[in-house]
Design a protein around this motif. Sequence first.
Motif, short mmCIF file in Angstrom:
data_model
loop_
_atom_site.label_atom_id
_atom_site.label_comp_id
_atom_site.label_asym_id
_atom_site.label_seq_id
_atom_site.Cartn_x
_atom_site.Cartn_y
_atom_site.Cartn_z
N ILE A 28 -12.05 123.97 -15.79
CA ILE A 28 -12.72 123.20 -14.73
C ILE A 28 -12.21 121.76 -14.65
CG2 ILE A 28 -14.77 124.65 -14.69
CD1 ILE A 28 -16.24 122.51 -16.29
N GLY A 29 -11.19 121.45 -15.44
CA GLY A 29 -10.54 120.15 -15.34
C GLY A 29 -11.19 119.04 -16.14
N LEU A 30 -11.93 119.38 -17.18
CA LEU A 30 -12.56 118.37 -18.03
C LEU A 30 -12.05 118.47 -19.45
CD1 LEU A 30 -16.31 118.68 -16.93
CD2 LEU A 30 -14.71 116.89 -16.31
N SER A 31 -12.01 117.35 -20.12
CA SER A 31 -11.69 117.34 -21.54
C SER A 31 -13.00 117.41 -22.33
CB SER A 31 -10.94 116.06 -21.91
OG SER A 31 -11.79 114.93 -21.79
N THR A 32 -12.90 117.68 -23.60
CA THR A 32 -14.12 117.68 -24.42
C THR A 32 -14.73 116.28 -24.45
OG1 THR A 32 -12.77 117.43 -26.41
CG2 THR A 32 -13.51 119.64 -25.87
N TYR A 33 -13.88 115.26 -24.41
CA TYR A 33 -14.37 113.89 -24.37
C TYR A 33 -15.20 113.65 -23.11
CZ TYR A 33 -14.45 108.83 -23.84
OH TYR A 33 -14.87 107.54 -23.65
N ASP A 34 -14.68 114.09 -21.96
CA ASP A 34 -15.40 113.92 -20.69
C ASP A 34 -16.76 114.62 -20.74
OD1 ASP A 34 -13.26 112.53 -19.54
OD2 ASP A 34 -12.38 114.37 -18.72
N ALA A 35 -16.77 115.84 -21.26
CA ALA A 35 -18.01 116.61 -21.34
C ALA A 35 -19.01 115.94 -22.27
CB ALA A 35 -17.72 118.03 -21.80
N GLU A 36 -18.54 115.48 -23.41
CA GLU A 36 -19.43 114.80 -24.36
C GLU A 36 -19.99 113.52 -23.75
OE1 GLU A 36 -17.09 114.19 -27.85
OE2 GLU A 36 -17.11 116.31 -28.38
N ARG A 37 -19.14 112.80 -23.08
CA ARG A 37 -19.57 111.54 -22.46
C ARG A 37 -20.64 111.79 -21.39
NH1 ARG A 37 -15.43 107.93 -19.28
NH2 ARG A 37 -16.93 106.58 -18.34
N GLU A 38 -20.44 112.80 -20.58
CA GLU A 38 -21.43 113.14 -19.55
C GLU A 38 -22.72 113.64 -20.19
OE1 GLU A 38 -23.24 113.50 -15.93
OE2 GLU A 38 -21.32 112.53 -16.34
N ALA A 39 -22.61 114.46 -21.22
CA ALA A 39 -23.80 115.01 -21.87
C ALA A 39 -24.64 113.94 -22.56
CB ALA A 39 -23.38 116.07 -22.88
N GLU A 40 -24.01 112.86 -22.96
CA GLU A 40 -24.74 111.78 -23.64
C GLU A 40 -25.47 110.85 -22.68
OE1 GLU A 40 -21.75 109.84 -25.95
OE2 GLU A 40 -21.74 111.41 -27.47
N ARG A 41 -25.16 110.94 -21.40
CA ARG A 41 -25.82 110.07 -20.42
C ARG A 41 -27.31 110.41 -20.34
NH1 ARG A 41 -23.08 110.21 -14.79
NH2 ARG A 41 -24.61 108.58 -14.49
N PRO A 42 -28.15 109.41 -20.16
CA PRO A 42 -29.58 109.69 -20.01
C PRO A 42 -29.85 110.43 -18.70
CG PRO A 42 -29.14 107.33 -19.83
CD PRO A 42 -27.83 107.99 -20.13
N PHE A 43 -30.87 111.24 -18.69
CA PHE A 43 -31.16 112.07 -17.53
C PHE A 43 -31.51 111.27 -16.28
CE2 PHE A 43 -35.14 111.62 -19.82
CZ PHE A 43 -36.03 111.24 -18.83
N TRP A 44 -31.97 110.05 -16.44
CA TRP A 44 -32.35 109.25 -15.27
C TRP A 44 -31.16 108.55 -14.63
CZ3 TRP A 44 -33.82 108.13 -20.27
CH2 TRP A 44 -33.28 106.98 -20.83
N ARG A 45 -29.97 108.71 -15.17
CA ARG A 45 -28.78 108.10 -14.55
C ARG A 45 -27.87 109.16 -13.97
NH1 ARG A 45 -26.94 103.43 -18.66
NH2 ARG A 45 -28.79 102.20 -18.46
#
Length: 45
Positions: A28-45
Motif C-alpha cells: 500500500i506504499g507505506l514503510s513500517t516507520y510511516d505506519a508506526e508514526r501514524e499509529a502513534e498519533r492521538p485519535f483527536w488529530r
Amino acid sequence: MKTVMLWMFRARSRRALAELPPYILKDIGLSTYDAEREAERPFWR
C-alpha cells in the motif's frame, strides 16, 4: 456525537494499521516507520 464517532474510527484504523505486516504495508506504499508514526498519533488529530 459525530466527533466521537470520528475519534473511534481513527483509533480503530490506527490500531489496524499498526498490526499490518511489512509486506502489506509495502503493497500500500507505506514503510513500517510511516505506519508506526501514524499509529502513534492521538485519535483527536
